[in-house]
Every structure is written in C-alpha cells, then in structure tokens.
Design a protein around this motif. Structure first.
Motif, PDB file in Angstrom:
ATOM      1  N   LEU A  64       0.691  -1.128  -0.129  1.00 41.83           N
ATOM      2  CA  LEU A  64       0.087   0.106   0.030  1.00 41.83           C
ATOM      3  C   LEU A  64       0.843   1.331  -0.017  1.00 41.83           C
ATOM      4  O   LEU A  64       0.620   2.198  -0.715  1.00 41.83           O
ATOM      5  N   LEU A  65       1.956   1.390   0.840  1.00 42.05           N
ATOM      6  CA  LEU A  65       2.691   2.368   0.560  1.00 42.05           C
ATOM      7  C   LEU A  65       3.401   2.626  -0.642  1.00 42.05           C
ATOM      8  O   LEU A  65       3.703   3.715  -0.770  1.00 42.05           O
ATOM      9  N   PHE A  66       3.647   1.708  -1.448  1.00 45.55           N
ATOM     10  CA  PHE A  66       4.085   2.163  -2.512  1.00 45.55           C
ATOM     11  C   PHE A  66       3.121   2.140  -3.809  1.00 45.55           C
ATOM     12  O   PHE A  66       3.565   2.214  -5.234  1.00 45.55           O
ATOM     13  N   ALA A  67       1.920   1.809  -3.491  1.00 44.13           N
ATOM     14  CA  ALA A  67       0.692   1.903  -4.759  1.00 44.13           C
ATOM     15  C   ALA A  67       0.760   3.105  -5.357  1.00 44.13           C
ATOM     16  O   ALA A  67       0.454   2.976  -6.711  1.00 44.13           O
ATOM     17  N   THR A  68       0.979   4.008  -4.739  1.00 47.89           N
ATOM     18  CA  THR A  68       1.035   5.561  -5.385  1.00 47.89           C
ATOM     19  C   THR A  68       2.162   5.854  -6.513  1.00 47.89           C
ATOM     20  O   THR A  68       2.130   6.844  -6.984  1.00 47.89           O
ATOM     21  N   VAL A  69       3.294   5.305  -6.024  1.00 51.00           N
ATOM     22  CA  VAL A  69       4.685   5.621  -6.974  1.00 51.00           C
ATOM     23  C   VAL A  69       4.370   5.548  -8.301  1.00 51.00           C
ATOM     24  O   VAL A  69       4.779   6.286  -8.932  1.00 51.00           O
ATOM     25  N   PRO A  70       3.982   4.311  -8.883  1.00 54.34           N
ATOM     26  CA  PRO A  70       3.803   4.605 -10.262  1.00 54.34           C
ATOM     27  C   PRO A  70       2.702   5.604 -10.743  1.00 54.34           C
ATOM     28  O   PRO A  70       2.980   6.026 -11.802  1.00 54.34           O
ATOM     29  N   GLY A  98      -7.894   9.626  -3.623  1.00 53.80           N
ATOM     30  CA  GLY A  98      -7.415  10.164  -2.547  1.00 53.80           C
ATOM     31  C   GLY A  98      -8.130   9.991  -1.117  1.00 53.80           C
ATOM     32  O   GLY A  98      -7.418   9.395  -0.117  1.00 53.80           O
ATOM     33  N   PHE A  99      -9.439  10.141  -1.117  1.00 53.90           N
ATOM     34  CA  PHE A  99     -10.168   9.588   0.184  1.00 53.90           C
ATOM     35  C   PHE A  99     -10.298   8.150   0.500  1.00 53.90           C
ATOM     36  O   PHE A  99     -10.002   7.852   1.428  1.00 53.90           O
ATOM     37  N   ILE A 100     -10.343   7.387  -0.808  1.00 54.85           N
ATOM     38  CA  ILE A 100     -10.543   5.825  -0.455  1.00 54.85           C
ATOM     39  C   ILE A 100      -9.275   5.636  -0.013  1.00 54.85           C
ATOM     40  O   ILE A 100      -8.830   4.466   1.039  1.00 54.85           O
ATOM     41  N   TYR A 101      -8.192   6.127  -0.729  1.00 53.36           N
ATOM     42  CA  TYR A 101      -6.752   5.298  -0.391  1.00 53.36           C
ATOM     43  C   TYR A 101      -6.360   5.815   1.103  1.00 53.36           C
ATOM     44  O   TYR A 101      -5.698   4.869   1.853  1.00 53.36           O
ATOM     45  N   MET A 102      -6.542   7.033   1.426  1.00 52.81           N
ATOM     46  CA  MET A 102      -6.205   7.589   2.656  1.00 52.81           C
ATOM     47  C   MET A 102      -7.124   6.893   3.962  1.00 52.81           C
ATOM     48  O   MET A 102      -6.493   6.419   4.904  1.00 52.81           O
ATOM     49  N   PHE A 103      -8.132   6.481   3.412  1.00 51.79           N
ATOM     50  CA  PHE A 103      -9.095   5.836   4.679  1.00 51.79           C
ATOM     51  C   PHE A 103      -8.550   4.429   4.795  1.00 51.79           C
ATOM     52  O   PHE A 103      -8.477   3.891   5.790  1.00 51.79           O
ATOM     53  N   TYR A 104      -8.152   3.944   3.563  1.00 52.49           N
ATOM     54  CA  TYR A 104      -7.796   2.516   3.608  1.00 52.49           C
ATOM     55  C   TYR A 104      -6.478   2.461   4.426  1.00 52.49           C
ATOM     56  O   TYR A 104      -6.221   1.542   5.191  1.00 52.49           O
ATOM     57  N   MET A 105      -5.553   3.401   4.127  1.00 47.62           N
ATOM     58  CA  MET A 105      -4.315   3.300   4.721  1.00 47.62           C
ATOM     59  C   MET A 105      -4.344   3.534   6.162  1.00 47.62           C
ATOM     60  O   MET A 105      -3.799   2.908   6.916  1.00 47.62           O
ATOM     61  N   LEU A 106      -5.163   4.285   6.682  1.00 46.79           N
ATOM     62  CA  LEU A 106      -5.651   4.444   8.133  1.00 46.79           C
ATOM     63  C   LEU A 106      -5.870   3.321   8.938  1.00 46.79           C
ATOM     64  O   LEU A 106      -5.215   2.901   9.992  1.00 46.79           O
ATOM     65  N   ILE A 107      -6.967   2.551   8.166  1.00 41.75           N
ATOM     66  CA  ILE A 107      -7.446   1.378   8.710  1.00 41.75           C
ATOM     67  C   ILE A 107      -6.191   0.327   8.722  1.00 41.75           C
ATOM     68  O   ILE A 107      -5.933  -0.202   9.649  1.00 41.75           O
ATOM     69  N   CYS A 169     -12.385  -3.854  -0.714  1.00 51.94           N
ATOM     70  CA  CYS A 169     -13.079  -4.010  -2.193  1.00 51.94           C
ATOM     71  C   CYS A 169     -13.288  -2.822  -2.821  1.00 51.94           C
ATOM     72  O   CYS A 169     -13.359  -2.926  -4.025  1.00 51.94           O
ATOM     73  N   VAL A 170     -13.647  -1.832  -2.182  1.00 50.32           N
ATOM     74  CA  VAL A 170     -13.940  -0.481  -2.818  1.00 50.32           C
ATOM     75  C   VAL A 170     -12.819  -0.132  -3.357  1.00 50.32           C
ATOM     76  O   VAL A 170     -12.667   0.192  -4.443  1.00 50.32           O
ATOM     77  N   LEU A 171     -11.587  -0.064  -2.567  1.00 50.79           N
ATOM     78  CA  LEU A 171     -10.466   0.166  -3.083  1.00 50.79           C
ATOM     79  C   LEU A 171     -10.095  -0.357  -4.626  1.00 50.79           C
ATOM     80  O   LEU A 171      -9.574   0.302  -5.588  1.00 50.79           O
ATOM     81  N   HIS A 172     -10.091  -1.455  -4.626  1.00 55.01           N
ATOM     82  CA  HIS A 172      -9.816  -2.286  -5.877  1.00 55.01           C
ATOM     83  C   HIS A 172     -11.079  -2.380  -6.795  1.00 55.01           C
ATOM     84  O   HIS A 172     -10.648  -2.137  -7.999  1.00 55.01           O
ATOM     85  N   GLY A 173     -12.219  -2.458  -6.399  1.00 56.79           N
ATOM     86  CA  GLY A 173     -13.352  -2.735  -7.225  1.00 56.79           C
ATOM     87  C   GLY A 173     -13.384  -1.303  -8.008  1.00 56.79           C
ATOM     88  O   GLY A 173     -13.626  -1.337  -9.099  1.00 56.79           O
ATOM     89  N   TYR A 174     -12.889  -0.342  -7.123  1.00 53.56           N
ATOM     90  CA  TYR A 174     -13.093   1.064  -7.758  1.00 53.56           C
ATOM     91  C   TYR A 174     -12.143   1.328  -8.917  1.00 53.56           C
ATOM     92  O   TYR A 174     -12.548   1.988  -9.684  1.00 53.56           O
ATOM     93  N   VAL A 175     -10.940   0.723  -8.715  1.00 58.33           N
ATOM     94  CA  VAL A 175      -9.932   0.694  -9.892  1.00 58.33           C
ATOM     95  C   VAL A 175     -10.776   0.034 -11.321  1.00 58.33           C
ATOM     96  O   VAL A 175     -10.697   0.689 -12.131  1.00 58.33           O
TER      97      VAL A 175
END
Lengths: 389, 253
Positions: A64-70, A98-107, A169-175
């Motif tokens: 997750l920490l590296f997902a945004t690098v690409p 941004g919101f889904i990613y941050m929320f998921y990161m927090l969890i 599921c949202v994070l990835h289904g959303y992609v």
C-alpha cells in the motif's frame, strides 16, 4: 463496415496510460487481496490462517505504501497530485481516489499497530538508547500490557478488519470501475470490470502470500504450517477459477452479442493480444496453475511435490494477474476509437516509464517487506521451535 | 455603340476587379456574429457551435496548419485534423489522415484505386459536447464547460492524469508532453470573443467549417442547421456533441 486497412486517429499514435498504470492496479490488487486474507482469520475466525494473518497484514501495508509511486511517476504534473484532494470534482470517479486510499491506509496502519502492540512493547522494553526512543514513539508512549489491553487490542483488530474488507473491495473494485465506466473504450467498457478486478485482486493477494510464505520458510529453513498452506492453496484454486471464468465470460458475452465493437475486438484478441492474452494469460498462466492446483487440492500426493506445485502455481498466478492488468490497460488503448485499427506500444527500457523503472517499482515493496520483518516480525516465535534440524 | 479606348478599358477592368474583391470580402466574411462581452451576463447569450460541411472540404489541410500556428500545437498531436475516406465500389473502405493532413494528402497506395466509388474529406475537432465525458471524469475539475458552452482546460489545475484522454470517444484530447497537461481544441476561445473566427474557420478556403452562436436565431450556423440535414458523431454514447456534420456518411466514426 470493412476494416481492410488499419487507421487510428492522429492523437492515438501514442498511448496515454503506460505500464505504470498496469502496475498500479497490480500493486493495489495485492494490497486488497492480502488484506482480505488476513481478515479471513480476524473476522471470520479461520484459525488455520492464524499463522499468516499478521504477515498478510504487513504485506498489505508494504504494498500500500508503494501503490501511489507508479501513479506519481506517470502524472504529467506530479507536483499537483494533491489537487485531487484539494479541488476534487465529485462527478469524476477518480476524485474519490485520495479519500478511499487515505481511509484504507488509516485502517491498515491502525490494524498493524494494534496487532503488533504487544510485540512492540516487548521490543521497547528490551532495547536501549535511540532505538528505545523510536519504539517509544511508535507505541505512542503507551506501555500498558496486560490481559485487558490485549483483549481490547484484539477487539480493535477485529473491528478494523471488518471495516477493512468492504474498503479493500472498494479500493480495488473502484480501480476496475475506473476502467469499466469508460464508455469510449471498447475493450474496457463493461459493468463486469470491477467484479473481475475484485476477484483478480484476491487471487493476486493469495498468490503473493503463498509465494512469499513458502519462499521465506525455505530461505530460513523453517517448516511451513501445512494446514495454513493447504487452506490458502484451496482458496487460491477457488478464487482463480471464479476470476478466470469471469474474465472469459466477459469476452464471451461481447462476442455473443456481436455488436459493432466485436468486429474490432475480435481482431484485437486474434492479433495484437494473441500472445499476451490468449497464449500467456489464458493458456499458460491460467490453465496450467488451474490444473496444478486441482491436483494439489483434490489428490493426495507427496508433500514436497505438492508444496512445490502450490508454490509454482502461486508464482504463475502472480504472472497471470500481471498479464491480465497489461491486457486490460494496454490492450484497451491499442484499439483505435475510430474502430478501424490498432496502435503500437512498447514501454522502452530506460525511459521514465520504461521496463527498468517498472521492475524497480515492483521490487521495492518486496524489499520494504523484508525490512518490515525486522520491525513487525511476520511469524510467531513458536514457529521457530519447529525449525528443521 | 461608343468605342472605348484601351485606357478606359483597363480602368473599367481594375474597378470591376476591385469591386468584386471588396464585395466578396463582405459577402463571404466569416465573422457574421457581432460580439461584445463585457460582463458575465453577456456570456450567457452565447452557445458556441460548429458546422462541418463534408461535401465542401477539399482536404487541403490549411485548417490544420493554421491551428498549429495559432495555438502552438506540437508536431505529434492535433487539435484538429482531416480524414480522407475512400469507399470502393465493392464496399471496402480506406481511411487515412497522414500527419493529421497537416501536409495535405498525397495519392495513396490503396490497391485498385481506380475502383473508388466515392471519396470525401472529413475535418475533425473537439465536439464541445453538451454532455461531455471529459469534463465528467476530470478528477480535479480542470476540464470544465464555460458559461458560453465551450469545453476548456484550466492548465494551471490539470494534473495530467490522462483520464479525460481516455474518456473522449473522439480522440480529440492528448497529453502535451512538454507541459505535462491535457490539451485540445478550444474553438480558439481567445479569438471568438473578439469577434474573430477560430483559426481553422479563418483558414478554410471552401467554407467547409462554420462556427457561430447557436442561441442566436439569426446566426449563420443556426440558419444552416435549420435548413440542412446533418448528423453528429457517436450519438449512441450520449455525449450530445456540438459539431454538426452536413452529409455525414455512416462510415465516419
């Protein structure tokens, strides 16, 4: 309409979303998949998965920490990346990113913290000097550790994991939704896309866990927990069947409908994607692991051979998912919106978004994971007693 | 009849030529809509639209060159381009647009080119759709529809994610690699509000490109749309485009 010749719109000679956008769903897929696996234990109480639950969770964090690098590497203006949170356009599916990613990161961070609190306190007590200070900061100065705190830690982990499943599921289904909702793209536009993405995420999550679990145990000469491994292999078998069937059903339904777009997609599948989709993704990397996992799941065979087949299948399925991402992301852009031809794409070796950089981006989360093992030991100490003598 | 001498003849000739030139300048002048924008409310009076008469285009590519110069468009990408359609007698279709027609067209190597049944040129540009997919998907709101219904990009806000490029069904958008932001046709927004036609309209020698205010019942574009039969591209996608094609052939996508 007869497409006797290939024509693409002049702006389509270069594709817009490169291999970086192939890597992003690949990495988040592993994040979401690994997290869901860890939740099987935490939420659904699958005791057999206990030995890998924490390791799955930490893996999820590393990826997750590296997902945004690409993504940042791909953006034309990476310095403006935060605009997506500062000035979001909520009509756009992407604005939620941004919101889904941050929320998921927090969890995930909270869940890792609660899972490892006891270990971190122990490390704090046993360390000295500056390391002790670092641990003190990580545990937020809270050194209480007794039955009551442990009970609350477990409760928090369960609640967080429960929340985490839909968010994963949202994070990835959303992609998947980002792609599936592009009506302009003939290859992407299908409501099945986000479902396919969720299942392929679980496949890649399970596959990466099995692959690394066996690799680490082999490297450290530890004995694998056969029950956990068997269960994960069976899950992998089941989920890969669903994922591959969905992938095929999607193409089948387009083919059967025989609308205008099939005329060009048929050429895509039998032409540009013949090797990477038909031969590789479906042929070699779906059917072969399917057969191997069928054997390991249904037939009693030598344990060593069985574990090797499981390991090989998981490695091949990791490739399958990567190929699937490639065939979706790149394949969709190869088809001209003029419906009359195809464009070309090769990422280049040394480009900013080329092959070398892609390998580095894939490699770094694994190195990070290796580093995390020092901070958050993956496997329980008890297992070390089982060390092969 | 009185005989005119040579001097008088030349004089008459010059006056007649000058008269025809000046007259035609007014007759064919392209900025027929008088424009004065001083306040926000003035913008509400406009809804810019575009008509392309495919029966008139000769594929000279002057529009493409004019656009590139006016808007500083890089060589590889196109805010507007022209496609050539050649439909053979056996129904086979050949479409090309070498370098977006910026160097016009040369005779192609289409096999049996003598068998061509019909051929025509089709200019393309941003459709400035009423229900544009690109503005819908822009995650930061950099792509937007102006008050006078032109789809524009705020280059200071665009993050260059390329989502709009994917969403546009017409291939009209691209990422300007030098600037890192999305780019596309603006109807020459900087010109139309001064009463000047877009560069492509100005350059077209055949008046195949017509622009104007759709809200004005007296505008040239509105009159054409009231008189002629036309079509828009990819209507099934519900984008509701504002580039109207006269004599739109089914082969044009």
């Amino acid at each position: 309409m007869d497409t006797g010749q290939s024509f693409v719109f002049p702006n389509e000679l270069h594709i817009t979303w490169t291999v970086m956008i192939v890597l992003y769903p690949y990495i988040t897929g592993m994040v979401a998949g690994a997290f869901i696996v860890s939740s099987f234990y935490h939420v659904f109480g699958m005791e057999k998965l206990k030995p890998i639950a924490r390791y799955a969770l930490v893996s999820s964090l590393a990826f997750l920490l590296f997902a945004t690098v690409p993504l940042l590497n791909h953006l034309g203006k990476p310095d403006r990346a935060l605009n997506i949170i500062v000035t979001p356009n909520f009509n756009s599916a992407m604005s939620g990113f941004g919101f889904i990613y941050m929320f998921y990161m927090l969890i995930v961070i909270l869940e890792v913290w609660f899972s490892y609190r006891v270990d971190l306190i122990e490390k704090y007590n046993n360390s000295k000097g500056i390391i002790k200070t670092i641990y003190y900061v990580i545990i937020l100065g809270n050194t209480y550790d007794n039955e009551i705190t442990r009970k609350y830690d477990r409760r928090f982990v369960t609640v967080l994991a429960g929340f985490g499943i839909p968010v994963a599921c949202v994070l990835h289904g959303y992609v998947g939704f980002l792609f599936g909702s592009i009506k302009a793209n003939l290859w992407w536009s299908t409501p099945l896309m986000f479902i396919i993405f969720i299942f392929s995420a679980i496949v890649s999550g399970l596959a990466v866990l099995i692959f690394l679990y066996q690799f680490v145990h082999w490297k450290r000469k530890l004995k694998v927990n056969q029950d956990s491994l068997d269960l994960m292999a069976k899950w992998l078998w089941g989920f890969m069947i669903i994922a591959v069937v969905l992938e095929l059903m999607e193409v089948l339904s387009i083919a059967y409908e025989r609308t205008e777009r099939w005329a060009i997609l048929e050429q895509l599948i039998s032409g540009k994607l013949k090797f990477s989709y038909v031969y590789m993704q479906i042929g070699l990397f779906s059917i072969v692991p399917f057969l191997m996992l069928t054997v390991t799941s249904l037939i009693k065979i030598n344990i060593k051979l069985k574990n090797f087949l499981i390991w090989l299948s998981s490695g091949m399925l990791l490739m399958q998912v990567l190929l699937m991402r490639w065939n979706v992301v790149i394949g969709g852009q190869l088809v001209s919106k003029s419906m009359r031809g195809f464009t070309e794409y090769f990422p280049g070796y040394f480009n900013k978004e080329g092959i070398i950089v892609s390998f580095l981006i894939i490699l770094i989360p694994f190195l990070l994971l290796r580093g995390f093992d020092k901070l958050f030991p993956f496997f329980e100490k008890k297992e070390k007693l089982d060390k092969v003598k | 009849m009185e005989k005119i001498d040579r001097r008088q003849f030349i004089k008459l000739g010059i006056y007649t030529t000058a008269g025809v030139l000046v007259g035609s300048f007014f007759a064919f002048a392209k900025n027929d809509d008088k424009i004065e924008v001083k306040s926000y409310d003035d913008l509400l009076k406009f809804d810019w639209g575009y008509v392309i008469d495919t029966s008139k285009c000769i594929g000279c590519g002057a529009c493409v060159r004019a656009c590139k110069i006016e808007n500083g468009v890089s060589e590889e990408y196109f805010r507007t381009w022209v496609e050539r359609y050649e439909i053979r007698k056996d129904g086979k279709v050949w479409v090309d647009s070498p370098k977006g027609a910026s160097e016009s067209f040369k005779q192609n190597d289409y096999p049996d080119s003598t068998e061509i049944g019909k051929a025509f040129f089709v200019p393309k540009l941003c459709n400035h759709c009423y229900n544009s997919a690109c503005t819908q998907v822009c995650p930061v709101g950099a792509s937007f529809e102006s008050t006078d219904k032109v789809v524009l990009i705020d280059k200071k806000r665009c993050v260059g994610c390329g989502y709009c490029v994917q969403a546009c069904p017409y291939g009209c958008r691209y990422i300007d690699e030098e600037k890192g932001t999305a780019d596309k046709c603006t109807f020459c927004y900087h010109r139309i509000h001064k009463g000047l036609p877009p560069a492509c309209v100005n350059a077209c020698p055949r008046n195949a490109r017509i622009y104007g205010n759709l809200k004005d019942p007296e505008s040239k574009i509105r009159k054409i749309l009231n008189q002629r039969r036309y079509g828009t591209l990819k209507t099934d996608l519900g984008t509701n485009p504002k580039c109207y094609y006269i004599e739109l052939d089914m082969e044009i996508k």
